[in-house]
Design a protein around this motif. Sequence first.
Motif, PDB file in Angstrom:
ATOM      1  N   ALA A  78      25.822  70.100   8.705  1.00  0.00           N
ATOM      2  CA  ALA A  78      25.456  70.588   7.270  1.00  0.00           C
ATOM      3  C   ALA A  78      24.271  71.742   7.372  1.00  0.00           C
ATOM      4  O   ALA A  78      24.184  72.635   6.730  1.00  0.00           O
ATOM      5  N   LYS A  79      23.182  71.437   8.276  1.00  0.00           N
ATOM      6  CA  LYS A  79      22.019  72.080   8.414  1.00  0.00           C
ATOM      7  C   LYS A  79      22.686  73.374   9.014  1.00  0.00           C
ATOM      8  O   LYS A  79      22.177  74.503   8.641  1.00  0.00           O
ATOM      9  N   ALA A  80      23.310  73.380   9.916  1.00  0.00           N
ATOM     10  CA  ALA A  80      23.805  74.605  10.582  1.00  0.00           C
ATOM     11  C   ALA A  80      24.557  75.587   9.778  1.00  0.00           C
ATOM     12  O   ALA A  80      24.376  76.642   9.624  1.00  0.00           O
ATOM     13  N   LEU A  81      25.638  74.811   8.936  1.00  0.00           N
ATOM     14  CA  LEU A  81      26.396  75.588   8.171  1.00  0.00           C
ATOM     15  C   LEU A  81      25.641  76.494   7.315  1.00  0.00           C
ATOM     16  O   LEU A  81      25.801  77.713   6.637  1.00  0.00           O
ATOM     17  N   SER A 194      30.659  68.745  21.047  1.00  0.00           N
ATOM     18  CA  SER A 194      31.622  68.926  19.906  1.00  0.00           C
ATOM     19  C   SER A 194      33.395  68.796  20.347  1.00  0.00           C
ATOM     20  O   SER A 194      34.077  68.710  19.552  1.00  0.00           O
ATOM     21  N   GLY A 195      33.474  69.083  21.792  1.00  0.00           N
ATOM     22  CA  GLY A 195      34.941  69.349  22.374  1.00  0.00           C
ATOM     23  C   GLY A 195      35.293  70.498  21.925  1.00  0.00           C
ATOM     24  O   GLY A 195      36.594  70.859  21.886  1.00  0.00           O
ATOM     25  N   SER A 196      34.535  71.722  21.327  1.00  0.00           N
ATOM     26  CA  SER A 196      34.931  72.907  20.819  1.00  0.00           C
ATOM     27  C   SER A 196      34.698  74.124  21.917  1.00  0.00           C
ATOM     28  O   SER A 196      33.531  74.251  21.957  1.00  0.00           O
ATOM     29  N   SER A 197      35.620  74.650  22.313  1.00  0.00           N
ATOM     30  CA  SER A 197      35.144  75.922  23.177  1.00  0.00           C
ATOM     31  C   SER A 197      34.753  77.337  22.374  1.00  0.00           C
ATOM     32  O   SER A 197      34.422  78.146  22.990  1.00  0.00           O
ATOM     33  N   ARG A 247      33.937  72.374  12.461  1.00  0.00           N
ATOM     34  CA  ARG A 247      34.751  71.512  13.201  1.00  0.00           C
ATOM     35  C   ARG A 247      34.235  70.494  13.893  1.00  0.00           C
ATOM     36  O   ARG A 247      34.824  69.555  14.483  1.00  0.00           O
ATOM     37  N   PHE A 248      32.899  70.577  14.110  1.00  0.00           N
ATOM     38  CA  PHE A 248      32.093  69.486  14.672  1.00  0.00           C
ATOM     39  C   PHE A 248      31.733  68.266  13.478  1.00  0.00           C
ATOM     40  O   PHE A 248      30.989  68.201  12.965  1.00  0.00           O
TER      41      PHE A 248
END
Length: 254
Positions: A78-81, A194-197, A247-248
């Motif tokens: 939430a903070k990052a977004l 996160s498993g996200s590239s 997506r995290f």
Amino acid sequence: MQGKILNPQLISGDDGKRYEYDKNDVVNLGNKDLALLTGSQVDFVSFDERVAKSIYIISENVNVSGILSVDSISSARAKALWGIGILIFSFIPDIGLQFFNFIPDIWQNIGYIIGIVIFVLYSMAIYSVSKAAASKSLFKNYIIALIISFFGLSLLILAIIIMGVSAVLLFGGMLVLIVEIYFYKVHAELARLSGSSLFLWSFWINVVSVLLYFVFIIFAGFANFIFSLASAVSIIAWVLHFIAWWRFGKVEKR
């Protein structure tokens, strides 16, 4: 029966009574953090006067204090977004300069405030992820990159004053290289956790935009085209970074 979440263990029912509950009984919780849902309306059943079961969240409440204080993946996300989303307002002064050839003083001041807010929110997001994932390197590498950026930029300005624009190539190139090494470590760990590239994709695309800005400084004759291209690439990196955080949902185990 309906009621309101008071905290991660307690619901206040519309009947005036308070009910304890377990997060596993929140049917549609998903990857949400209960600490961020304080004040949300819920529907539940109770087979005695103290425990709520089969809980459904019917109206979520944005708990700003929870977002800022809780160290969890949901809070970090939430903070990052919020931080990345607010970044779009920083383009307003550039739009004013591009189309109206001036930037109102008020927008300059707002730009500074926006920059501070973005920095604080994103730093808190990285810290929350490092705490939630028990990472000893994520926040440390992030802080090192910031420190090098701050002092390096000060030295670069001094070098430009003494040596001229040529200092941008010499000191600026070295500075960017060192800073990007540490930011690469940050993005690589975010990608692993996160498993996200997409975190790495956004990093490398942003590197391309930085290189284009260097070209913009060197080849002033093609300034408009190169600057526009660098800005477009930077926006692509921003969009991918936003999607990566969106997506995290949880920390991926090794």
